[in-house]
Design a protein around this motif. Structure first.
Motif, short mmCIF file in Angstrom:
data_model
loop_
_atom_site.label_atom_id
_atom_site.label_comp_id
_atom_site.label_asym_id
_atom_site.label_seq_id
_atom_site.Cartn_x
_atom_site.Cartn_y
_atom_site.Cartn_z
N LEU A 7 -66.25 -23.41 -48.99
CA LEU A 7 -64.94 -23.65 -48.41
C LEU A 7 -63.89 -22.90 -49.23
CD1 LEU A 7 -66.82 -26.23 -47.96
CD2 LEU A 7 -64.74 -27.35 -47.26
N ASN A 8 -63.25 -21.94 -48.60
CA ASN A 8 -62.25 -21.15 -49.32
C ASN A 8 -61.08 -20.71 -48.44
OD1 ASN A 8 -63.61 -19.26 -47.83
ND2 ASN A 8 -63.83 -17.78 -49.48
N THR A 9 -60.97 -21.26 -47.25
CA THR A 9 -59.85 -20.94 -46.38
C THR A 9 -59.05 -22.21 -46.11
OG1 THR A 9 -61.21 -21.24 -44.40
CG2 THR A 9 -61.01 -18.98 -45.29
N LYS A 10 -57.75 -22.05 -45.95
CA LYS A 10 -56.84 -23.19 -45.83
C LYS A 10 -57.23 -24.15 -44.71
CE LYS A 10 -51.99 -24.30 -45.80
NZ LYS A 10 -50.63 -23.83 -45.96
N ASP A 11 -57.76 -23.63 -43.61
CA ASP A 11 -58.11 -24.47 -42.48
C ASP A 11 -59.24 -25.46 -42.77
OD1 ASP A 11 -59.75 -22.05 -42.52
OD2 ASP A 11 -60.63 -22.81 -40.65
N LYS A 60 -64.03 -23.17 -57.95
CA LYS A 60 -63.49 -22.00 -58.64
C LYS A 60 -62.38 -21.36 -57.84
CE LYS A 60 -66.90 -18.51 -57.32
NZ LYS A 60 -67.96 -17.65 -57.80
N PRO A 61 -61.45 -20.67 -58.44
CA PRO A 61 -61.10 -20.90 -59.82
C PRO A 61 -60.39 -22.26 -59.97
CG PRO A 61 -59.58 -19.32 -58.86
CD PRO A 61 -60.63 -19.63 -57.82
N VAL A 62 -60.73 -22.96 -61.01
CA VAL A 62 -60.16 -24.29 -61.28
C VAL A 62 -58.81 -24.10 -61.98
CG1 VAL A 62 -60.46 -26.42 -62.60
CG2 VAL A 62 -62.42 -25.38 -61.44
N ARG A 63 -57.79 -24.76 -61.46
CA ARG A 63 -56.46 -24.71 -62.06
C ARG A 63 -56.21 -25.88 -63.00
NH1 ARG A 63 -56.45 -19.85 -61.98
NH2 ARG A 63 -56.16 -18.81 -60.01
N THR A 64 -56.73 -27.03 -62.65
CA THR A 64 -56.68 -28.21 -63.52
C THR A 64 -57.71 -29.21 -63.01
OG1 THR A 64 -55.22 -29.81 -64.62
CG2 THR A 64 -54.91 -29.51 -62.26
N MET A 65 -58.12 -30.10 -63.90
CA MET A 65 -59.12 -31.09 -63.49
C MET A 65 -59.04 -32.32 -64.37
SD MET A 65 -62.62 -29.37 -64.83
CE MET A 65 -62.66 -28.53 -66.39
N GLY A 93 -46.67 -26.59 -63.64
CA GLY A 93 -46.99 -25.18 -63.63
C GLY A 93 -48.12 -24.76 -62.71
N LEU A 94 -48.47 -25.58 -61.72
CA LEU A 94 -49.56 -25.23 -60.81
C LEU A 94 -49.05 -24.44 -59.61
CD1 LEU A 94 -51.49 -28.61 -60.72
CD2 LEU A 94 -52.11 -26.54 -61.95
N HIS A 95 -49.87 -23.55 -59.10
CA HIS A 95 -49.56 -22.82 -57.88
C HIS A 95 -49.84 -23.72 -56.69
CE1 HIS A 95 -49.19 -19.17 -60.18
NE2 HIS A 95 -50.33 -19.45 -60.77
N ASP A 96 -48.99 -23.67 -55.68
CA ASP A 96 -49.17 -24.53 -54.52
C ASP A 96 -50.30 -24.11 -53.61
OD1 ASP A 96 -47.16 -26.31 -55.18
OD2 ASP A 96 -45.61 -25.16 -54.16
N ASP A 97 -50.85 -22.91 -53.78
CA ASP A 97 -51.90 -22.46 -52.88
C ASP A 97 -53.29 -22.98 -53.23
OD1 ASP A 97 -51.87 -20.91 -55.16
OD2 ASP A 97 -52.40 -19.05 -54.14
N ALA A 98 -53.44 -23.63 -54.39
CA ALA A 98 -54.72 -24.23 -54.76
C ALA A 98 -54.86 -25.59 -54.06
CB ALA A 98 -54.83 -24.39 -56.27
N HIS A 99 -56.08 -26.02 -53.82
CA HIS A 99 -56.35 -27.24 -53.07
C HIS A 99 -56.61 -28.40 -54.03
CE1 HIS A 99 -56.65 -24.56 -49.70
NE2 HIS A 99 -57.55 -23.86 -50.36
N CYS A 100 -56.01 -29.53 -53.71
CA CYS A 100 -56.16 -30.73 -54.53
C CYS A 100 -57.30 -31.56 -53.94
CB CYS A 100 -54.85 -31.52 -54.51
SG CYS A 100 -54.85 -32.89 -55.66
N TYR A 111 -60.09 -35.77 -60.09
CA TYR A 111 -59.62 -34.70 -59.22
C TYR A 111 -59.90 -33.34 -59.84
CZ TYR A 111 -55.58 -34.79 -62.41
OH TYR A 111 -54.79 -34.77 -63.52
N VAL A 112 -59.93 -32.36 -58.95
CA VAL A 112 -60.02 -30.95 -59.31
C VAL A 112 -59.04 -30.21 -58.41
CG1 VAL A 112 -61.46 -28.88 -59.37
CG2 VAL A 112 -62.45 -31.09 -59.99
N ILE A 113 -58.22 -29.37 -59.01
CA ILE A 113 -57.38 -28.48 -58.21
C ILE A 113 -57.98 -27.08 -58.35
CG2 ILE A 113 -55.10 -27.46 -57.89
CD1 ILE A 113 -53.87 -30.07 -58.79
N ALA A 114 -58.42 -26.55 -57.23
CA ALA A 114 -59.13 -25.26 -57.22
C ALA A 114 -58.85 -24.54 -55.91
CB ALA A 114 -60.62 -25.48 -57.40
N HIS A 115 -59.17 -23.27 -55.89
CA HIS A 115 -58.98 -22.48 -54.68
C HIS A 115 -60.17 -22.57 -53.73
CE1 HIS A 115 -55.20 -20.49 -55.77
NE2 HIS A 115 -55.63 -20.68 -56.99
N ALA A 116 -61.35 -22.90 -54.25
CA ALA A 116 -62.54 -22.96 -53.40
C ALA A 116 -63.53 -23.96 -53.99
CB ALA A 116 -63.20 -21.59 -53.30
N VAL A 117 -64.37 -24.49 -53.12
CA VAL A 117 -65.46 -25.36 -53.52
C VAL A 117 -66.65 -25.06 -52.61
CG1 VAL A 117 -64.72 -27.29 -52.04
CG2 VAL A 117 -66.21 -27.74 -54.00
N GLY A 118 -67.83 -25.11 -53.18
CA GLY A 118 -69.03 -24.89 -52.38
C GLY A 118 -70.20 -25.64 -52.98
#
Length: 146
Positions: A7-11, A60-65, A93-100, A111-118
């Motif tokens: 999973l790596n797309t916003k939808d 990945k990439p993990v922004r915070t966890m 300081g987190l980017h809003d485009d990463a997924h919570c 929790y993990v805030i990251a751009h993708a998970v698989g």
């Protein structure tokens, strides 16, 4: 058929949507700062002469966890808007485009805030390298745990 998904797309990240569920036990297997990858893995014990399947989950990439070492059963879901706002407020300081993403085990939540998970379920040993994450030689779980 063994399960896998990436999973790596916003939808794919609707608020409160359940992404993954398993009754199996997971362990934090590896984390690398250089690639910001978090690997959760099931063990593959032998039961009645048969080894159970292995499940790898990579963020990945993990922004915070905020994670624990072991999960007895695991549900991964997208945070609700209220949960995401609270978690983001706790982590500046987190980017809003990463997924919570919320990790639930029993009544506990991490929790993990990251751009993708698989994840991928396969028949490899828990000591074999992950098919989802590349680790630098010095941090490769296969080399560390042998």
């Amino acid at each position: 058929m063994l399960a896998s998904d990436w999973l790596n797309t916003k939808d794919r990240f609707a608020p409160s949507a359940e992404l993954f569920r398993s009754d199996r036990d997971f362990t934090v297997w590896a984390y690398t700062i250089s690639h910001s990858q978090l690997l959760l893995r099931t063990r593959t014990p032998e039961l009645n002469g048969n080894r159970s399947t292995r499940i790898d989950i990579v963020f990945k990439p993990v922004r915070t966890m905020k994670v624990r070492i072991e999960y007895s059963g695991l549900v991964i879901r997208c945070a609700t808007e209220v949960e995401a706002a609270r978690i983001r407020a706790e982590n500046s300081g987190l980017h809003d485009d990463a997924h919570c993403l919320v990790l639930e085990t029993g009544l506990d939540q991490d929790y993990v805030i990251a751009h993708a998970v698989g994840w991928e379920e396969d028949t490899e040993s828990d000591r074999d390298p992950s098919k989802l994450a590349g680790f630098a030689p010095g941090s490769d779980p296969n080399r560390i745990f042998r």
